[in-house]
Design a protein around this motif. Structure first.
Motif, PDB file in Angstrom:
ATOM      1  N   TYR A 165       0.868  -1.182   0.000  1.00 15.87           N
ATOM      2  CA  TYR A 165       0.000   0.000   0.000  1.00 15.87           C
ATOM      3  C   TYR A 165       0.904   1.232   0.000  1.00 15.87           C
ATOM      4  O   TYR A 165       1.285   1.737   1.051  1.00 15.87           O
ATOM      5  CB  TYR A 165      -0.895   0.018   1.239  1.00 15.87           C
ATOM      6  N   VAL A 166       1.279   1.701  -1.172  1.00 20.31           N
ATOM      7  CA  VAL A 166       2.221   2.821  -1.251  1.00 20.31           C
ATOM      8  C   VAL A 166       1.981   3.601  -2.536  1.00 20.31           C
ATOM      9  O   VAL A 166       1.511   3.045  -3.536  1.00 20.31           O
ATOM     10  CB  VAL A 166       3.678   2.295  -1.198  1.00 20.31           C
ATOM     11  N   ASN A 167       2.273   4.876  -2.491  1.00 20.35           N
ATOM     12  CA  ASN A 167       2.207   5.708  -3.684  1.00 20.35           C
ATOM     13  C   ASN A 167       3.557   5.635  -4.396  1.00 20.35           C
ATOM     14  O   ASN A 167       4.592   5.995  -3.821  1.00 20.35           O
ATOM     15  CB  ASN A 167       1.890   7.159  -3.333  1.00 20.35           C
ATOM     16  N   ILE A 168       3.537   5.158  -5.640  1.00 19.71           N
ATOM     17  CA  ILE A 168       4.761   4.964  -6.411  1.00 19.71           C
ATOM     18  C   ILE A 168       4.758   5.947  -7.575  1.00 19.71           C
ATOM     19  O   ILE A 168       3.790   6.025  -8.335  1.00 19.71           O
ATOM     20  CB  ILE A 168       4.851   3.520  -6.946  1.00 19.71           C
ATOM     21  N   TYR A 169       5.862   6.691  -7.702  1.00 19.81           N
ATOM     22  CA  TYR A 169       6.010   7.674  -8.773  1.00 19.81           C
ATOM     23  C   TYR A 169       7.184   7.237  -9.653  1.00 19.81           C
ATOM     24  O   TYR A 169       8.310   7.127  -9.171  1.00 19.81           O
ATOM     25  CB  TYR A 169       6.242   9.058  -8.193  1.00 19.81           C
ATOM     26  N   VAL A 170       6.898   7.006 -10.931  1.00 22.36           N
ATOM     27  CA  VAL A 170       7.862   6.366 -11.822  1.00 22.36           C
ATOM     28  C   VAL A 170       8.471   7.377 -12.790  1.00 22.36           C
ATOM     29  O   VAL A 170       7.789   8.251 -13.326  1.00 22.36           O
ATOM     30  CB  VAL A 170       7.197   5.228 -12.632  1.00 22.36           C
ATOM     31  N   SER A 171       9.770   7.230 -13.037  1.00 20.34           N
ATOM     32  CA  SER A 171      10.482   8.021 -14.039  1.00 20.34           C
ATOM     33  C   SER A 171      11.382   7.097 -14.845  1.00 20.34           C
ATOM     34  O   SER A 171      11.455   5.897 -14.589  1.00 20.34           O
ATOM     35  CB  SER A 171      11.311   9.123 -13.361  1.00 20.34           C
ATOM     36  N   GLY A 172      12.076   7.679 -15.839  1.00 30.58           N
ATOM     37  CA  GLY A 172      12.951   6.882 -16.692  1.00 30.58           C
ATOM     38  C   GLY A 172      12.202   6.285 -17.868  1.00 30.58           C
ATOM     39  O   GLY A 172      10.971   6.378 -17.971  1.00 30.58           O
ATOM     40  N   GLY A 173      12.946   5.631 -18.745  1.00 32.72           N
ATOM     41  CA  GLY A 173      12.352   5.055 -19.946  1.00 32.72           C
ATOM     42  C   GLY A 173      11.258   4.051 -19.660  1.00 32.72           C
ATOM     43  O   GLY A 173      10.278   3.946 -20.401  1.00 32.72           O
ATOM     44  N   GLY A 174      11.400   3.303 -18.558  1.00 36.22           N
ATOM     45  CA  GLY A 174      10.403   2.296 -18.214  1.00 36.22           C
ATOM     46  C   GLY A 174       9.047   2.872 -17.878  1.00 36.22           C
ATOM     47  O   GLY A 174       8.031   2.176 -17.957  1.00 36.22           O
ATOM     48  N   ALA A 175       9.016   4.154 -17.512  1.00 36.20           N
ATOM     49  CA  ALA A 175       7.734   4.796 -17.202  1.00 36.20           C
ATOM     50  C   ALA A 175       6.840   4.889 -18.430  1.00 36.20           C
ATOM     51  O   ALA A 175       5.617   5.031 -18.309  1.00 36.20           O
ATOM     52  CB  ALA A 175       7.979   6.193 -16.629  1.00 36.20           C
ATOM     53  N   SER A 176       7.451   4.798 -19.615  1.00 32.33           N
ATOM     54  CA  SER A 176       6.699   4.888 -20.870  1.00 32.33           C
ATOM     55  C   SER A 176       6.444   3.522 -21.496  1.00 32.33           C
ATOM     56  O   SER A 176       5.985   3.444 -22.634  1.00 32.33           O
ATOM     57  CB  SER A 176       7.468   5.772 -21.870  1.00 32.33           C
ATOM     58  N   ASN A 177       6.732   2.455 -20.758  1.00 34.40           N
ATOM     59  CA  ASN A 177       6.536   1.104 -21.265  1.00 34.40           C
ATOM     60  C   ASN A 177       5.284   0.498 -20.643  1.00 34.40           C
ATOM     61  O   ASN A 177       5.302   0.075 -19.480  1.00 34.40           O
ATOM     62  CB  ASN A 177       7.762   0.233 -20.942  1.00 34.40           C
ATOM     63  N   PRO A 178       4.176   0.443 -21.396  1.00 37.22           N
ATOM     64  CA  PRO A 178       2.922  -0.081 -20.831  1.00 37.22           C
ATOM     65  C   PRO A 178       3.043  -1.512 -20.323  1.00 37.22           C
ATOM     66  O   PRO A 178       2.349  -1.880 -19.363  1.00 37.22           O
ATOM     67  CB  PRO A 178       1.938   0.009 -22.007  1.00 37.22           C
ATOM     68  N   ALA A 179       3.902  -2.309 -20.951  1.00 36.80           N
ATOM     69  CA  ALA A 179       4.041  -3.699 -20.516  1.00 36.80           C
ATOM     70  C   ALA A 179       4.603  -3.776 -19.099  1.00 36.80           C
ATOM     71  O   ALA A 179       4.180  -4.613 -18.294  1.00 36.80           O
ATOM     72  CB  ALA A 179       4.934  -4.466 -21.491  1.00 36.80           C
ATOM     73  N   VAL A 180       5.548  -2.902 -18.770  1.00 41.15           N
ATOM     74  CA  VAL A 180       6.121  -2.859 -17.426  1.00 41.15           C
ATOM     75  C   VAL A 180       5.106  -2.298 -16.435  1.00 41.15           C
ATOM     76  O   VAL A 180       4.857  -2.886 -15.368  1.00 41.15           O
ATOM     77  CB  VAL A 180       7.412  -2.010 -17.408  1.00 41.15           C
ATOM     78  N   ILE A 181       4.520  -1.153 -16.763  1.00 39.90           N
ATOM     79  CA  ILE A 181       3.614  -0.479 -15.832  1.00 39.90           C
ATOM     80  C   ILE A 181       2.357  -1.310 -15.579  1.00 39.90           C
ATOM     81  O   ILE A 181       1.895  -1.431 -14.431  1.00 39.90           O
ATOM     82  CB  ILE A 181       3.243   0.917 -16.361  1.00 39.90           C
ATOM     83  N   ASN A 182       1.793  -1.924 -16.623  1.00 41.12           N
ATOM     84  CA  ASN A 182       0.592  -2.752 -16.434  1.00 41.12           C
ATOM     85  C   ASN A 182       0.885  -3.960 -15.558  1.00 41.12           C
ATOM     86  O   ASN A 182       0.045  -4.368 -14.736  1.00 41.12           O
ATOM     87  CB  ASN A 182       0.040  -3.196 -17.789  1.00 41.12           C
ATOM     88  N   TYR A 183       2.068  -4.544 -15.740  1.00 40.84           N
ATOM     89  CA  TYR A 183       2.467  -5.685 -14.906  1.00 40.84           C
ATOM     90  C   TYR A 183       2.529  -5.252 -13.443  1.00 40.84           C
ATOM     91  O   TYR A 183       2.013  -5.944 -12.553  1.00 40.84           O
ATOM     92  CB  TYR A 183       3.820  -6.218 -15.370  1.00 40.84           C
ATOM     93  N   LEU A 184       3.152  -4.090 -13.195  1.00 43.54           N
ATOM     94  CA  LEU A 184       3.272  -3.602 -11.822  1.00 43.54           C
ATOM     95  C   LEU A 184       1.902  -3.331 -11.209  1.00 43.54           C
ATOM     96  O   LEU A 184       1.665  -3.643 -10.033  1.00 43.54           O
ATOM     97  CB  LEU A 184       4.118  -2.328 -11.793  1.00 43.54           C
ATOM     98  N   LYS A 185       1.002  -2.774 -11.980  1.00 42.28           N
ATOM     99  CA  LYS A 185      -0.332  -2.466 -11.455  1.00 42.28           C
ATOM    100  C   LYS A 185      -1.090  -3.739 -11.094  1.00 42.28           C
ATOM    101  O   LYS A 185      -1.846  -3.769 -10.115  1.00 42.28           O
ATOM    102  CB  LYS A 185      -1.119  -1.633 -12.471  1.00 42.28           C
ATOM    103  N   LYS A 186      -0.877  -4.810 -11.868  1.00 41.69           N
ATOM    104  CA  LYS A 186      -1.529  -6.080 -11.555  1.00 41.69           C
ATOM    105  C   LYS A 186      -0.916  -6.723 -10.317  1.00 41.69           C
ATOM    106  O   LYS A 186      -1.621  -7.327  -9.504  1.00 41.69           O
ATOM    107  CB  LYS A 186      -1.423  -7.023 -12.754  1.00 41.69           C
ATOM    108  N   ARG A 187       0.406  -6.599 -10.182  1.00 45.18           N
ATOM    109  CA  ARG A 187       1.091  -7.218  -9.038  1.00 45.18           C
ATOM    110  C   ARG A 187       0.924  -6.426  -7.752  1.00 45.18           C
ATOM    111  O   ARG A 187       1.027  -6.966  -6.652  1.00 45.18           O
ATOM    112  CB  ARG A 187       2.591  -7.370  -9.358  1.00 45.18           C
ATOM    113  N   LEU A 188       0.718  -5.115  -7.873  1.00 46.25           N
ATOM    114  CA  LEU A 188       0.604  -4.258  -6.694  1.00 46.25           C
ATOM    115  C   LEU A 188      -0.721  -3.481  -6.761  1.00 46.25           C
ATOM    116  O   LEU A 188      -0.742  -2.250  -6.835  1.00 46.25           O
ATOM    117  CB  LEU A 188       1.783  -3.278  -6.643  1.00 46.25           C
TER     118      LEU A 188
END
Length: 395
Positions: A319-342
């Motif tokens: 339960y935390v607020n996560i703020y993402v930067s860097g190239g990975g912030a623009s990769n939907p495959a990474v961000i969607n995976y994180l949203k499903k896992r967290l």
């Protein structure tokens, strides 16, 4: 006795209430030079900043090829390494002047340049295991060449002081995250997914003794390398290849057994550890195991996201607020995976904090330059309380 011209200029800049500085970042992805023109008022916990201009100027293929000949290699051409130290400094200076020309900026309006340089090899003691040798790191692109060519005082080689003070030279994002990203009453995890993924925990109490920052594991470095090898693309744009593939759970689980993930915090790593040779070695241990290129990209993308999710669950909170930067912030495959896992966490990019996620690392080095000029060492967690950077003068 009067100060000489260089010291007088430095003294005058250090006495200013606000400064205009340029931050430079060239990461392990070798995609180009990030140039952030910033204005800073104050220093330390009273720092306020404004991003005036930002651009990433892509490197040409020849330049990237030259760097790759020495990058993250235990054995390299010493002559080429020496030549690149000057070449990178001069080339970066040319790109800065190009950006100034496009922005209609007179170099005389800029107080300083803060250059990260180009990391060639990162070797914390936990990684090299040579008895009697300390943590070490090497960034090239000499600041004197930047200073002379641009006519602007240049601050560079920031990571060496961090190591000399007892750190591992990374992640330096800690200092910028604390000064620009803290908020009383809100616990925040500032996650940067560059070549390597790193994060800074900022507690709601703003108690600096509770702050920690660490590398997590691979960010984009494995994905980019596999895209280049199998698809002749520098990276997976919009996560399209990963989203077209299927995650190989057997390979993913094998990759997650890497000893780095069990090491204590804080810790650092790099492409010296997480590279395609490592992935291919793991695949070879899975007897007669074959994987399609798109599935490999999908699996490496999941590897990045899963290692981050496990880190968050183990060391922070789900339960935390996560703020993402860097190239990975623009990769939907990474961000969607994180949203499903967290699912209990709120995940957004640093734009909502007023920090351009693509410019964040370049802003960081501009900030570190501002601190070198007018700040005071800050004790944050168990990190070195040091001011970083070496000064190069234009005359």
């Amino acid at each position: 006795m009067a100060l000489n011209r260089n010291l007088q200029q430095l003294f005058n800049i250090a006495q200013k209430d606000n400064r205009v500085g340029v931050g430079l970042m060239s990461g392990t992805s070798l995609d180009g030079l990030d140039i952030a023109l910033c204005r800073f008022t104050g220093h330390s916990m009273q720092t306020q900043f404004e991003l005036l201009n930002f651009v990433t100027i892509p490197y040409n293929d020849k330049f990237k090829s030259e760097i790759r000949q020495v990058f993250a290699k235990r054995q390299a051409d010493l002559e080429l390494l020496t030549l690149l130290n000057a070449r990178i400094g001069r080339y970066h200076a040319e790109l800065i002047l190009q950006a100034f020309d496009e922005w209609k900026i007179n170099p005389a309006e800029v107080d300083y340049i803060a250059s990260h340089g180009q990391t060639i090899y990162h070797a914390p003691a936990r990684q090299h295991n040579r008895t009697g040798y300390p943590d070490a790191t090497l960034q090239i692109g000499d600041g004197d060449h930047i200073a002379v060519k641009t006519g602007i005082i240049t601050i560079s080689d920031f990571r060496q002081k961090h190591i000399a003070g007892g750190g591992e030279g990374a992640p330096l994002a800690l200092y910028g995250d604390v000064l620009l990203g803290s908020k009383a009453g809100e616990g925040r995890l500032l996650l940067n997914i560059g070549g390597i993924a790193n994060a800074t925990w900022l507690p709601a109490s703003q108690n600096l003794s509770e702050v920690f920052s660490t590398d997590i594991g691979p960010g984009n470095t494995l994905i980019d390398a596999a895209c280049k090898k199998h698809f002749d693309q520098p990276y997976d744009k919009d996560g399209a290849i990963a989203l077209s593939g299927i995650v190989d759970e057997t390979l993913l689980n094998a990759l997650l057994q890497h000893a780095f993930f069990e090491q204590g915090l804080p810790k650092t790593t790099g492409p010296e550890v997480f590279n395609l040779a490592f992935v291919e070695q793991v695949i070879s241990t899975l007897k007669a195991h074959e994987i399609k290129p798109a599935d490999l990209i999908a699996t490496l993308t999941a590897y990045t996201a899963e290692s981050i999710a496990q880190f968050v669950s183990k060391y922070v909170s789900t339960y935390v607020n996560i703020y993402v930067s860097g190239g990975g912030a623009s990769n939907p495959a990474v961000i969607n995976y994180l949203k499903k896992r967290l699912p209990e966490s709120k995940i957004s990019n640093t734009n909502v904090l007023g920090i351009n996620p693509d410019a964040k690392e370049a802003i960081l080095f501009a900030l570190l330059g501002n601190e070198a000029l007018g700040g005071e060492p800050i004790a944050i967690g168990n990190n070195p309380a040091v001011l970083m950077g070496k000064f190069s003068f234009p005359y």
